[in-house]
Design a protein around this motif. Structure first.
Motif, PDB file in Angstrom:
ATOM      1  N   ASP A  63       0.679  -1.683   0.583  1.00 30.59           N
ATOM      2  CA  ASP A  63      -0.362  -0.058   0.040  1.00 30.59           C
ATOM      3  C   ASP A  63       0.829   0.723   0.083  1.00 30.59           C
ATOM      4  OD1 ASP A  63       0.591  -0.439   2.773  1.00 30.59           O
ATOM      5  OD2 ASP A  63      -0.664   0.148   4.064  1.00 30.59           O
ATOM      6  N   VAL A  64       2.071   1.115   0.012  1.00 29.88           N
ATOM      7  CA  VAL A  64       3.437   2.340  -0.083  1.00 29.88           C
ATOM      8  C   VAL A  64       3.813   2.738  -1.259  1.00 29.88           C
ATOM      9  CG1 VAL A  64       5.331   3.616   1.697  1.00 29.88           C
ATOM     10  CG2 VAL A  64       3.555   1.582   2.866  1.00 29.88           C
ATOM     11  N   PHE A  65       4.249   1.469  -2.031  1.00 34.08           N
ATOM     12  CA  PHE A  65       4.919   1.615  -3.219  1.00 34.08           C
ATOM     13  C   PHE A  65       4.854   1.049  -4.140  1.00 34.08           C
ATOM     14  CE2 PHE A  65       8.712   2.638  -0.072  1.00 34.08           C
ATOM     15  CZ  PHE A  65       8.631   3.747  -0.109  1.00 34.08           C
ATOM     16  N   THR A  66       3.015   0.949  -4.476  1.00 40.48           N
ATOM     17  CA  THR A  66       2.562  -0.126  -5.586  1.00 40.48           C
ATOM     18  C   THR A  66       2.926   1.483  -6.803  1.00 40.48           C
ATOM     19  OG1 THR A  66       1.957  -1.719  -4.402  1.00 40.48           O
ATOM     20  CG2 THR A  66       0.999  -1.600  -6.388  1.00 40.48           C
ATOM     21  N   ALA A  67       1.701   2.342  -6.317  1.00 42.53           N
ATOM     22  CA  ALA A  67       1.459   3.528  -7.301  1.00 42.53           C
ATOM     23  C   ALA A  67       2.376   3.948  -8.095  1.00 42.53           C
ATOM     24  CB  ALA A  67       0.419   4.080  -6.777  1.00 42.53           C
ATOM     25  N   SER A  68       3.687   4.286  -7.000  1.00 45.54           N
ATOM     26  CA  SER A  68       4.705   4.914  -7.727  1.00 45.54           C
ATOM     27  C   SER A  68       5.295   3.355  -8.838  1.00 45.54           C
ATOM     28  CB  SER A  68       5.626   5.171  -5.820  1.00 45.54           C
ATOM     29  OG  SER A  68       7.299   5.497  -7.134  1.00 45.54           O
ATOM     30  N   SER A  69       5.764   2.504  -7.829  1.00 43.75           N
ATOM     31  CA  SER A  69       5.953   1.404  -9.496  1.00 43.75           C
ATOM     32  C   SER A  69       5.576   1.545 -10.660  1.00 43.75           C
ATOM     33  CB  SER A  69       6.468   0.129  -8.435  1.00 43.75           C
ATOM     34  OG  SER A  69       7.361   0.087  -7.893  1.00 43.75           O
ATOM     35  N   THR A  70       4.012   1.490 -10.125  1.00 40.59           N
ATOM     36  CA  THR A  70       2.950   1.184 -11.226  1.00 40.59           C
ATOM     37  C   THR A  70       2.918   2.565 -12.570  1.00 40.59           C
ATOM     38  OG1 THR A  70       1.091   0.663 -10.095  1.00 40.59           O
ATOM     39  CG2 THR A  70       0.110   1.145 -12.200  1.00 40.59           C
ATOM     40  N   LEU A  71       3.170   3.453 -11.891  1.00 44.97           N
ATOM     41  CA  LEU A  71       3.478   4.480 -12.742  1.00 44.97           C
ATOM     42  C   LEU A  71       5.196   4.287 -13.689  1.00 44.97           C
ATOM     43  CD1 LEU A  71       2.959   7.467 -13.558  1.00 44.97           C
ATOM     44  CD2 LEU A  71       4.375   8.219 -12.309  1.00 44.97           C
ATOM     45  N   THR A  72       5.867   4.193 -12.541  1.00 45.79           N
ATOM     46  CA  THR A  72       7.161   3.500 -13.872  1.00 45.79           C
ATOM     47  C   THR A  72       6.864   2.114 -14.669  1.00 45.79           C
ATOM     48  OG1 THR A  72       8.629   4.465 -11.530  1.00 45.79           O
ATOM     49  CG2 THR A  72       9.723   3.350 -13.249  1.00 45.79           C
ATOM     50  N   ILE A  73       6.196   1.910 -14.370  1.00 47.37           N
ATOM     51  CA  ILE A  73       5.830   0.580 -15.297  1.00 47.37           C
ATOM     52  C   ILE A  73       5.038   0.833 -16.100  1.00 47.37           C
ATOM     53  CG2 ILE A  73       4.488  -1.724 -15.933  1.00 47.37           C
ATOM     54  CD1 ILE A  73       5.725  -2.593 -13.110  1.00 47.37           C
ATOM     55  N   LEU A  74       3.941   1.742 -16.084  1.00 46.43           N
ATOM     56  CA  LEU A  74       2.933   2.900 -16.915  1.00 46.43           C
ATOM     57  C   LEU A  74       4.158   3.453 -17.913  1.00 46.43           C
ATOM     58  CD1 LEU A  74       0.862   4.172 -18.089  1.00 46.43           C
ATOM     59  CD2 LEU A  74       0.845   5.358 -16.031  1.00 46.43           C
ATOM     60  N   GLU A  75       5.009   4.124 -17.796  1.00 45.25           N
ATOM     61  CA  GLU A  75       5.906   4.465 -18.741  1.00 45.25           C
ATOM     62  C   GLU A  75       7.066   4.202 -19.004  1.00 45.25           C
ATOM     63  OE1 GLU A  75       5.669   9.269 -18.197  1.00 45.25           O
ATOM     64  OE2 GLU A  75       3.739   7.527 -18.708  1.00 45.25           O
ATOM     65  N   SER A  76       7.033   2.505 -18.701  1.00 43.49           N
ATOM     66  CA  SER A  76       8.335   2.178 -19.869  1.00 43.49           C
ATOM     67  C   SER A  76       7.383   1.636 -20.844  1.00 43.49           C
ATOM     68  CB  SER A  76       9.171   0.843 -19.136  1.00 43.49           C
ATOM     69  OG  SER A  76       9.233   0.249 -19.402  1.00 43.49           O
ATOM     70  N   ILE A  77       6.143   0.763 -20.134  1.00 46.57           N
ATOM     71  CA  ILE A  77       5.074   0.500 -21.052  1.00 46.57           C
ATOM     72  C   ILE A  77       4.463   1.121 -22.494  1.00 46.57           C
ATOM     73  CG2 ILE A  77       2.688  -0.469 -21.400  1.00 46.57           C
ATOM     74  CD1 ILE A  77       3.321  -1.960 -19.294  1.00 46.57           C
ATOM     75  N   ARG A  78       4.609   2.386 -22.090  1.00 49.17           N
ATOM     76  CA  ARG A  78       4.117   3.473 -23.286  1.00 49.17           C
ATOM     77  C   ARG A  78       5.652   3.825 -24.314  1.00 49.17           C
ATOM     78  NH1 ARG A  78       2.655   8.695 -22.981  1.00 49.17           N
ATOM     79  NH2 ARG A  78       3.554   9.460 -21.493  1.00 49.17           N
ATOM     80  N   LEU A  79       6.746   4.039 -23.309  1.00 47.88           N
ATOM     81  CA  LEU A  79       7.894   5.175 -24.286  1.00 47.88           C
ATOM     82  C   LEU A  79       8.947   4.144 -24.386  1.00 47.88           C
ATOM     83  CD1 LEU A  79       8.255   7.786 -21.386  1.00 47.88           C
ATOM     84  CD2 LEU A  79       6.561   7.554 -23.519  1.00 47.88           C
ATOM     85  N   ASP A  80       8.953   2.949 -23.772  1.00 50.30           N
ATOM     86  CA  ASP A  80       9.631   2.202 -24.170  1.00 50.30           C
ATOM     87  C   ASP A  80       9.024   0.838 -25.224  1.00 50.30           C
ATOM     88  OD1 ASP A  80      11.476   2.511 -22.557  1.00 50.30           O
ATOM     89  OD2 ASP A  80      11.199   1.674 -21.366  1.00 50.30           O
ATOM     90  N   LEU A  81       7.961   0.215 -24.979  1.00 51.71           N
ATOM     91  CA  LEU A  81       6.862  -0.502 -25.592  1.00 51.71           C
ATOM     92  C   LEU A  81       5.875  -0.148 -26.602  1.00 51.71           C
ATOM     93  CD1 LEU A  81       6.462  -2.797 -22.725  1.00 51.71           C
ATOM     94  CD2 LEU A  81       8.344  -3.268 -24.813  1.00 51.71           C
ATOM     95  N   GLY A  82       5.823   1.021 -26.654  1.00 52.94           N
ATOM     96  CA  GLY A  82       4.713   2.122 -27.121  1.00 52.94           C
ATOM     97  C   GLY A  82       3.351   1.676 -27.496  1.00 52.94           C
ATOM     98  N   PHE A  83       3.013   0.849 -25.993  1.00 53.44           N
ATOM     99  CA  PHE A  83       1.892   0.583 -25.359  1.00 53.44           C
ATOM    100  C   PHE A  83       1.091   2.014 -25.874  1.00 53.44           C
ATOM    101  CE2 PHE A  83      -2.033  -0.502 -24.077  1.00 53.44           C
ATOM    102  CZ  PHE A  83      -2.326  -1.986 -24.164  1.00 53.44           C
ATOM    103  N   GLY A  84      -0.381   2.278 -26.318  1.00 53.07           N
ATOM    104  CA  GLY A  84      -1.047   3.458 -25.922  1.00 53.07           C
ATOM    105  C   GLY A  84      -1.219   4.688 -26.794  1.00 53.07           C
ATOM    106  N   SER A  85       0.123   4.511 -27.445  1.00 49.51           N
ATOM    107  CA  SER A  85       0.391   5.875 -27.943  1.00 49.51           C
ATOM    108  C   SER A  85      -0.683   6.519 -28.906  1.00 49.51           C
ATOM    109  CB  SER A  85       1.354   5.587 -29.323  1.00 49.51           C
ATOM    110  OG  SER A  85       3.020   4.944 -28.199  1.00 49.51           O
ATOM    111  N   GLN A  86      -1.068   7.595 -28.704  1.00 48.40           N
ATOM    112  CA  GLN A  86      -1.949   8.424 -29.017  1.00 48.40           C
ATOM    113  C   GLN A  86      -1.407   9.253 -30.593  1.00 48.40           C
ATOM    114  OE1 GLN A  86      -5.466   8.174 -27.698  1.00 48.40           O
ATOM    115  NE2 GLN A  86      -4.051   6.922 -26.004  1.00 48.40           N
ATOM    116  N   VAL A  87      -1.977   8.168 -31.976  1.00 47.55           N
ATOM    117  CA  VAL A  87      -1.799   8.637 -32.625  1.00 47.55           C
ATOM    118  C   VAL A  87      -2.655   9.957 -33.670  1.00 47.55           C
ATOM    119  CG1 VAL A  87      -0.924   8.063 -35.712  1.00 47.55           C
ATOM    120  CG2 VAL A  87      -0.082   6.789 -33.431  1.00 47.55           C
ATOM    121  N   HIS A  88      -2.207  10.963 -34.382  1.00 48.02           N
ATOM    122  CA  HIS A  88      -2.080  11.667 -34.458  1.00 48.02           C
ATOM    123  C   HIS A  88      -3.622  11.271 -35.967  1.00 48.02           C
ATOM    124  CE1 HIS A  88      -4.126  15.548 -36.033  1.00 48.02           C
ATOM    125  NE2 HIS A  88      -4.083  15.886 -35.065  1.00 48.02           N
ATOM    126  N   ALA A  89      -4.942  11.739 -36.282  1.00 43.20           N
ATOM    127  CA  ALA A  89      -5.375  11.394 -37.477  1.00 43.20           C
ATOM    128  C   ALA A  89      -4.870  12.319 -38.370  1.00 43.20           C
ATOM    129  CB  ALA A  89      -7.280  11.968 -37.315  1.00 43.20           C
TER     130      ALA A  89
END
Length: 354
Positions: free
Chosen positions: A328-354
């Motif tokens: 309950d203390v550190f999960t949110a912090s690590s979740t943000l870190t994993i979120l950014e890696s999944i977005r930026l390193d793996l490209g998942f969830g990238s928003q492509v302009h139409a």
């Protein structure tokens, strides 16, 4: 301002009292670690109670615990940091030198040497990686100790120019076998993880692996996935660790040794975060946040990513509270870190302009 002088005895007494107040153990954990159980403590305020399975043996009056892993391989902890040492006929090989343990490292070695009639002289010091919280007591052992570490560790320590952490004398790129006094230790670098230089330290004759700052037995990682520099590498590291044959695990942190089950549990925890992040990225629409904050783009980004993080972290916190300490203390912090890696390193969830 009047100078305040704290004696060494007072300092050790304070550390021992503080550690004793923080460390709680149950008989099964103490038995695994080879020590007596600590006294029960009141629940911590503000956060969920610490599961007894996360805790290790009680510390002595000087604020440390030393125990045998197998045969002539030992570990030392102050309840938060860990080191290890191997006694041999030609001298002692020390693995890491955390400053919070400090002079208690030599006291622990002296204790074991006196009990077993072996030398207490440290002749070699192996570095797991360059961080000061694991090496800051290295200089206590003088210049005549042979220091061993990865080539990148040497480069980083020369850059940092910290006299408390002399650069290693012997370096390697991928693999190195240390042989001292009829004993062998295999060192290996399998790519970046927590840091660019973090190495695997395998004791094939003692059924033990030391891998620092990755899986912490009984606990979740601290801020931002243990402040790891390579998130993808960090997430892959436990799998590499489990590919080695070993029974005992020295993690560098907290109060007890680990097992293979601890590393598997850590893998599951991180995998659950990653899976929830992907689901949350697919379900949270960023548009309302950018509409709401208009020209304040960073406010929109923050609130959007916070919403994704909170959604992804909530079920993980619920699942692991009572299973892994400080979920309950550190999960949110690590979740943000994993979120950014999944977005930026793996490209998942990238928003492509139409």
């Amino acid at each position: 301002m009047k100078e305040i002088i704290v004696s060494e005895n007072s300092r050790r007494s304070f550390i021992a009292r503080s550690a004793a107040a923080a460390v709680v153990a149950v008989p099964v954990v103490a038995a695994l670690a080879g020590g007596e159980p600590a006294a029960a403590a009141d629940p911590l305020p503000d956060y969920a109670p610490i599961p007894p399975s996360a805790l290790g043996p009680a510390l002595n009056a000087q604020g440390y615990y030393v125990g045998r892993i197998e045969r002539n391989l030992y570990w030392v902890t102050d309840g938060t940091y860990q080191a290890a040492f191997l006694t041999t006929r030609d001298g002692v090989v020390l693995f890491d030198a955390p400053p919070t343990i400090g002079h208690n490292l030599q006291r622990a070695i002296d204790q074991i040497a006196a009990a077993n009639g072996v030398t207490n002289k440290v002749t070699h010091l192996v570095y797991s990686h360059h961080h000061a919280d694991h090496l800051g007591a290295s200089s206590l052992f003088g210049r005549n100790v042979v220091r061993i570490g990865h080539a990148e560790t040497k480069r980083l320590l020369r850059r940092d120019n910290d006299p408390a952490r002399p650069a290693p004398d012997v370096t390697f790129e991928d693999r190195y076998t240390l042989r001292v006094g009829g004993q062998r230790v295999n060192l290996a670098w399998h790519g970046t993880n927590h840091t660019p230089d973090n190495v695997y330290i395998h004791f094939p004759d003692h059924d033990t692996l030391m891998l620092v700052d990755v899986a912490l037995p009984g606990w979740v990682p601290i801020y931002n996935l243990n402040l790891s520099e390579d998130v993808a590498g960090f997430m892959a590291a436990p799998g590499t660790a489990l590919s080695y044959p070993w029974k005992h695990y020295v993690a560098g942190h907290l109060g007890r040794l680990g097992t293979r089950d601890d590393v598997v549990l850590h893998q599951q925890y991180v995998a659950d975060i990653a899976a929830n992040v992907r689901t949350s990225l697919a379900s949270v629409d960023p548009t309302p946040y950018f509409v709401k904050y208009g020209a304040n783009t960073w406010a929109a980004v923050k609130t959007y990513l916070d919403a994704v993080t909170d959604l992804a972290a909530a079920p993980v916190i619920a699942k692991y509270t009572g299973v892994l300490a400080a979920a309950d203390v550190f999960t949110a912090s690590s979740t943000l870190t994993i979120l950014e890696s999944i977005r930026l390193d793996l490209g998942f969830g990238s928003q492509v302009h139409a």
